[in-house]
Design a protein around this motif. Sequence first.
Motif, short mmCIF file in Angstrom:
data_model
loop_
_atom_site.label_atom_id
_atom_site.label_comp_id
_atom_site.label_asym_id
_atom_site.label_seq_id
_atom_site.Cartn_x
_atom_site.Cartn_y
_atom_site.Cartn_z
N ALA A 1 2.78 10.65 -14.21
CA ALA A 1 1.90 9.69 -14.88
C ALA A 1 2.73 8.75 -15.77
O ALA A 1 2.47 7.55 -15.83
CB ALA A 1 0.86 10.43 -15.71
N GLU A 2 3.74 9.31 -16.45
CA GLU A 2 4.60 8.50 -17.32
C GLU A 2 5.37 7.46 -16.52
O GLU A 2 5.52 6.30 -16.94
CB GLU A 2 5.57 9.39 -18.09
CG GLU A 2 4.93 10.23 -19.18
CD GLU A 2 4.31 11.51 -18.63
OE1 GLU A 2 4.36 11.74 -17.39
OE2 GLU A 2 3.76 12.29 -19.44
N ILE B 1 0.84 -1.20 0.00
CA ILE B 1 0.00 0.00 0.00
C ILE B 1 0.87 1.25 0.00
O ILE B 1 0.61 2.21 -0.73
CB ILE B 1 -0.94 -0.01 1.23
CG1 ILE B 1 -1.97 -1.14 1.10
CG2 ILE B 1 -1.64 1.34 1.38
CD1 ILE B 1 -2.77 -1.38 2.36
N GLU B 2 1.93 1.22 0.80
CA GLU B 2 2.82 2.38 0.87
C GLU B 2 3.48 2.63 -0.49
O GLU B 2 3.60 3.78 -0.93
CB GLU B 2 3.90 2.14 1.92
CG GLU B 2 4.78 3.35 2.19
CD GLU B 2 5.78 3.10 3.29
OE1 GLU B 2 6.71 2.29 3.07
OE2 GLU B 2 5.63 3.68 4.37
N LEU C 1 -4.09 3.19 -12.39
CA LEU C 1 -2.97 4.13 -12.33
C LEU C 1 -3.39 5.56 -12.00
O LEU C 1 -2.55 6.46 -11.95
CB LEU C 1 -2.23 4.11 -13.68
CG LEU C 1 -1.56 2.79 -14.04
CD1 LEU C 1 -0.92 2.86 -15.41
CD2 LEU C 1 -0.51 2.40 -13.00
N GLY C 2 -4.70 5.77 -11.79
CA GLY C 2 -5.17 7.09 -11.43
C GLY C 2 -5.13 8.08 -12.58
O GLY C 2 -4.92 9.28 -12.38
N MET C 3 -5.36 7.59 -13.80
CA MET C 3 -5.32 8.44 -15.00
C MET C 3 -6.66 8.41 -15.72
O MET C 3 -7.41 7.44 -15.61
CB MET C 3 -4.27 7.93 -16.00
CG MET C 3 -2.87 7.84 -15.51
SD MET C 3 -1.82 7.17 -16.84
CE MET C 3 -0.37 6.72 -15.89
N THR C 4 -6.93 9.45 -16.49
CA THR C 4 -8.05 9.40 -17.41
C THR C 4 -7.65 8.51 -18.58
O THR C 4 -6.46 8.35 -18.89
CB THR C 4 -8.41 10.79 -17.94
OG1 THR C 4 -7.31 11.29 -18.73
CG2 THR C 4 -8.72 11.75 -16.81
N PHE D 1 3.01 6.03 -2.61
CA PHE D 1 4.20 6.77 -3.05
C PHE D 1 4.16 7.02 -4.55
O PHE D 1 4.46 8.12 -5.02
CB PHE D 1 5.47 6.00 -2.68
CG PHE D 1 6.73 6.65 -3.17
CD1 PHE D 1 7.34 7.67 -2.44
CD2 PHE D 1 7.32 6.26 -4.37
CE1 PHE D 1 8.49 8.28 -2.90
CE2 PHE D 1 8.47 6.86 -4.84
CZ PHE D 1 9.06 7.88 -4.10
N SER D 2 3.78 5.98 -5.31
CA SER D 2 3.77 6.13 -6.77
C SER D 2 2.78 7.21 -7.21
O SER D 2 3.05 7.97 -8.15
CB SER D 2 3.45 4.80 -7.45
OG SER D 2 2.09 4.45 -7.29
N HIS D 3 1.64 7.31 -6.52
CA HIS D 3 0.64 8.32 -6.89
C HIS D 3 1.04 9.72 -6.45
O HIS D 3 0.68 10.70 -7.11
CB HIS D 3 -0.72 7.95 -6.30
CG HIS D 3 -1.47 6.93 -7.10
ND1 HIS D 3 -1.09 5.60 -7.16
CD2 HIS D 3 -2.55 7.04 -7.91
CE1 HIS D 3 -1.93 4.95 -7.95
NE2 HIS D 3 -2.81 5.79 -8.41
#
Length: 201
Positions: free
Chosen positions: A156-157, A144-145, A183-186, A149-151
């Motif tokens: 985005a790339e 989860i961490e 990935l939290g992207m449109t 962290f990635s977000h």
Amino acid sequence: MNNSASNLSTQSFSQLIQGYFGDLTHEELLTVSSYFDEEKLRKNDFFTRTDKVCDKLSIVKSGILRVYALSDGKEITQWIATENFLITEVLGFFFDQPNRWNIQAFTETQLLTITKTNYLKLCSEFPKWNEIEKRFIVKCFGMIEDRVFSHLAMTAEERYDLYFKQNKALFNQVPLQYIASVLGMTPETFSRIRKRRTENS
């Protein structure tokens, strides 16, 4: 309890659970495996649904499951589970609260499943399980961490590149809007990045 999981070869079962639950002796492995049953889901079957209370935890032997929820009429894909992943709805299984997420089979799926009832029996009848469970929870928090962290810290790339490196085959197996959501992207941002990466490959 059904001992179908015990009928699997020790090596096969070991390969599926050692990465999650740590090293077990042959005897301990046989004990743990006796609490798991084999389960099959057809494509589009639900493992569990939003607002139900999930009463099982599974290791994916084969197939793909999607973890998603509806928000303002839109589907949000939180995770895509593939072979060797552990799958459950944490609020339901560990805290007996209504699920936040739907978990649905995207393909025909084979699982090794332990019910909440058997999980509690295992905790009580196999004292070492409490230590194993702690290691497992620590590993979950680490995952989860890494995702948080990635977000927060990656572009985005960079998120795209990392996920592609870790899950390349998945890009040809599920609709890409599901991966974009993970990935939290449109979908539009995802498509632009994918196009650039394809042109540069």
